[in-house]
Design an enzyme around this catalytic site. Structure first.
Site, PDB file in Angstrom:
ATOM      1  N   CYS A  64     -28.907 -10.903  42.585  1.00  0.00           N
ATOM      2  CA  CYS A  64     -27.937 -10.806  43.884  1.00  0.00           C
ATOM      3  C   CYS A  64     -27.029 -10.020  44.518  1.00  0.00           C
ATOM      4  O   CYS A  64     -27.241  -9.337  45.473  1.00  0.00           O
ATOM      5  CB  CYS A  64     -28.489 -12.697  44.499  1.00  0.00           C
ATOM      6  N   CYS A  78     -26.797 -15.240  41.287  1.00  0.00           N
ATOM      7  CA  CYS A  78     -27.310 -14.390  40.406  1.00  0.00           C
ATOM      8  C   CYS A  78     -26.968 -12.707  40.817  1.00  0.00           C
ATOM      9  O   CYS A  78     -26.724 -12.768  41.580  1.00  0.00           O
ATOM     10  CB  CYS A  78     -28.671 -14.921  41.889  1.00  0.00           C
TER      11      CYS A  78
END
Length: 108
Positions: free
Chosen positions: A35, A32
């Protein structure tokens, strides 16, 4: 190196739900991109507010039980737990100032 402690399905109850302090939980995954952007921001918050709040990371790919329990469908999802309950949530990568404002009541 991250200042945030990695937690798992097995340690979530002790590290988060039974913690005396508020705990910011970063639900994330290796793949991600957003993230990876928010990780260093949470590390800074952890360092600057040490002793007032704990910051932990839970990899949703490796800990599906906890992610499912809290209905994590989009990441990064940042939840604040206080006294064993979800007290605040934030989804998506946000600048440090925005996160600090959203979580101000827990940062002391």
């Amino acid at each position: 190196m991250s200042n945030a402690k990695a937690v798992s399905d097995a340690t979530f109850e002790d590290d988060v739900l039974k913690n005396d302090r508020p705990v910011i939980v970063d639900f994330w995954a290796e793949w991600c991109g957003p993230c990876r952007q928010v990780g260093p921001v949470l590390d800074q918050i952890a360092e600057e507010h040490a002793g007032k709040v704990d910051v932990v990371k839970l990899n949703v790919d490796e800990n599906g039980e906890t992610a499912a329990k809290y209905g994590i469908t989009s990441i990064p999802a940042i939840y604040v737990f206080k006294d064993g309950d979800v007290a605040k949530t934030s989804v998506g990568a946000k600048p440090k100032a925005v996160l600090e404002k959203e979580f101000a009541e827990f940062l002391g």
